[in-house]
Write an enzyme that holds these catalytic residues in place. Structure first.
Site, short mmCIF file in Angstrom:
data_model
loop_
_atom_site.label_atom_id
_atom_site.label_comp_id
_atom_site.label_asym_id
_atom_site.label_seq_id
_atom_site.Cartn_x
_atom_site.Cartn_y
_atom_site.Cartn_z
N ARG A 1 98.54 -3.67 -0.18
CA ARG A 1 98.33 -4.06 1.32
C ARG A 1 98.93 -2.95 2.00
NH1 ARG A 1 94.95 -6.87 0.00
NH2 ARG A 1 94.67 -8.95 0.04
N HIS B 1 89.17 -0.46 3.11
CA HIS B 1 89.53 -1.61 2.47
C HIS B 1 88.40 -1.94 1.55
CE1 HIS B 1 92.68 -5.43 2.22
NE2 HIS B 1 91.91 -5.21 1.04
P1 NDP Z 1 99.14 -10.01 -10.01
O1 NDP Z 1 99.98 -11.08 -9.27
O2 NDP Z 1 98.46 -9.77 -10.93
O3 NDP Z 1 100.23 -8.69 -10.08
C1 NDP Z 1 101.04 -8.28 -9.01
C2 NDP Z 1 102.09 -7.37 -9.76
O4 NDP Z 1 103.15 -7.13 -8.60
C3 NDP Z 1 102.93 -8.03 -10.84
O5 NDP Z 1 103.34 -7.13 -11.79
C4 NDP Z 1 104.35 -8.31 -10.10
O6 NDP Z 1 105.43 -8.51 -10.99
C5 NDP Z 1 104.48 -7.08 -9.30
N1 NDP Z 1 105.17 -7.51 -8.07
C6 NDP Z 1 105.25 -8.60 -7.09
N2 NDP Z 1 106.26 -8.29 -6.16
C7 NDP Z 1 107.11 -7.57 -6.64
C8 NDP Z 1 108.27 -6.65 -6.16
N3 NDP Z 1 108.88 -7.32 -5.26
N4 NDP Z 1 108.88 -5.83 -6.98
C9 NDP Z 1 107.82 -5.30 -8.04
N5 NDP Z 1 107.02 -5.82 -8.48
C10 NDP Z 1 106.41 -6.70 -7.77
O7 NDP Z 1 98.20 -9.11 -8.73
P2 NDP Z 1 96.84 -8.36 -8.96
O8 NDP Z 1 97.07 -7.16 -9.50
O9 NDP Z 1 95.56 -9.39 -9.29
O10 NDP Z 1 96.75 -7.81 -7.50
C11 NDP Z 1 97.66 -7.03 -6.72
C12 NDP Z 1 97.24 -7.09 -5.33
O11 NDP Z 1 96.18 -5.92 -5.03
C13 NDP Z 1 96.74 -8.22 -4.39
O12 NDP Z 1 98.08 -8.77 -4.32
C14 NDP Z 1 96.28 -7.60 -3.49
O13 NDP Z 1 97.35 -7.29 -2.15
C15 NDP Z 1 95.93 -6.21 -3.53
N6 NDP Z 1 94.11 -6.09 -3.89
C16 NDP Z 1 93.79 -5.27 -3.07
C17 NDP Z 1 92.24 -4.99 -3.09
C18 NDP Z 1 91.39 -4.00 -2.37
O14 NDP Z 1 90.30 -3.94 -2.39
N7 NDP Z 1 92.27 -3.07 -1.68
C19 NDP Z 1 91.25 -5.85 -3.81
C20 NDP Z 1 92.36 -6.75 -4.76
C21 NDP Z 1 93.60 -7.13 -4.81
P3 NDP Z 1 105.61 -9.24 -12.21
O15 NDP Z 1 104.68 -8.88 -13.20
O16 NDP Z 1 107.00 -9.32 -12.45
O17 NDP Z 1 105.21 -10.62 -11.47
C1 OXD Z 2 91.96 -8.76 -2.08
C2 OXD Z 2 91.46 -7.83 -1.34
O1 OXD Z 2 92.87 -9.33 -2.16
O2 OXD Z 2 90.10 -7.75 -1.08
O3 OXD Z 2 91.07 -9.21 -2.97
O4 OXD Z 2 92.32 -7.19 -0.60
#
Ligand code: NDP
Ligand code: OXD
Length: 319
Positions: free
Chosen positions: A234, A282
């Protein structure tokens, strides 16, 4: 004719595509497309399920009896910040096609930096035969921030390309073939990282995380000389002025950004003009609507059979 209440769909995607694909989705119950002006006159009090991506601000006043909310994307920060959010489960979008697209984007960006693609682009423009021997992937350590669904898939695919991969997450993970670090080990993780890849959700803890002090902790003097910052998590996790300053001062050698503090990225933003910065709008892993609607259908079916929903957001952690 369907007898169950329709699914309310408020997706600020491409309206034509949403309307077209909705015609054949949710066959057993139908849908109400919030983009359709006629929907504004409908009584939504009987609606049980809503699929949302940047919905209208009054959505929960108009549909006060929702049982489950579905996010149109994997990230839920925009849903969690809507006023009057009801206390019902929120299911995020987890999908093979979305995950695959994200890994394609991550691998492509790492390779573009590894193979100095911007230098080749410049040479081609100037008709220069600028041959040189690039480093191998195995000489680079890619540090992935966030080892969730997306981070782990990207890690596996980067490894296939030969990169040395390490990962950081809030709770320390065990992932085959990669060295992992927990939340308190950030500095050690950064000191071993040549290319850092942000795949974190936006939460209070991750807001503004990628700043000048953070970039200064990345390893200097790796096979590319300077570290590279890649972010598809993000935009509000990054301080853009600090990315620009860190590139200009030579702390960072380049960046690839799919997400921004303000989207669309304003036309006068300095990032557009920086050498060795790749910008995408994005769309690293856009939700594909056929897959999205199938995912919502299958989660509703689970819910109505009395089975637990999958991919439910933990409101205490915010993702
Ligand atoms: P998940 O919930 O599967 O994974 C999130 C990961 O981030 C986990 O490993 C979590 O740790 C870690 N995390 C969260 N907060 C912290 C923190 N404060 N410190 C360290 N680690 C942290 O999410 P996804 O992998 O499915 O997606 C990740 C993000 O990607 C989404 O939230 C979205 O913002 C972004 N995204 C962007 C897209 C784009 O097109 N640009 C498309 C889709 C998603 P833990 O394993 O310990 O819970
Ligand atoms: C998502 C994105 O969160 O597209 O799926 O950013």
């Amino acid at each position: 004719m369907p007898t169950r209440p329709p699914v309310l769909v408020d997706l600020k995607f491409d309206p034509e595509s949403t309307a077209r694909i909705l015609k054949t989705a949710f066959a057993d119950r139908g849908s109400i497309n919030a983009a359709d002006p006629a929907s504004k006159r409908l009584d939504l009090t009987g609606v049980d399920y809503a699929l949302l991506w940047k919905p209208d601000a009054d959505i929960f006043q108009r549909a006060p009896n929702l049982k489950v909310l579905f996010s149109g994307g994997a990230g839920v920060d925009s849903i969690l910040s809507i006023p009057d959010l009801p206390d019902v489960p929120i299911v995020r979008f987890v999908d093979r096609s979305l995950t695959t697209r994200m890994s394609e984007w991550v691998v492509m960006q790492c390779l573009m930096h590894l193979r100095r693609q911007r230098e080749h682009d410049r040479h081609q423009r100037d008709r220069v035969w600028g041959k040189r021997v690039p480093p191998e992937a195995a000489e680079m350590t890619v540090g992935i921030m966030g080892l969730g669904i997306l981070g782990q898939d990207a890690a596996a695919k980067l490894r296939v390309m030969g990169f040395n991969v390490i990962g950081w997450s809030r709770s320390k993970k065990q992932v085959d073939g990669i060295e992992t670090f927990g939340g308190s080990e950030l500095d050690t993780f950064l000191s071993k990282t040549d290319i850092v890849v942000g795949l974190l959700p936006l939460t209070p803890d991750t807001t503004g995380l990628y700043n000048k002090a953070f970039f200064a902790k990345l390893r200097q003097g790796g096979a590319l000389g300077k570290p590279v910052f890649i972010n598809a998590g993000r935009g509000r996790s990054q301080i853009q002025a600090d990315i620009v300053a860190s590139i200009e001062s030579g702390v960072l050698g380049g960046a690839s950004l799919d997400v921004f503090e303000v989207e669309p990225l304003p036309a006068d933003d300095p990032l557009w003009h920086l050498e060795n910065v790749f910008i995408t709008p994005h769309d690293a892993a856009t939700s594909e609507e056929n897959a999205l609607f199938r995912h919502v259908e299958s989660q509703i079916a689970r819910f109505e059979r009395g089975e637990p929903l999958q991919f439910v957001v933990d409101r205490t952690t915010g993702y």
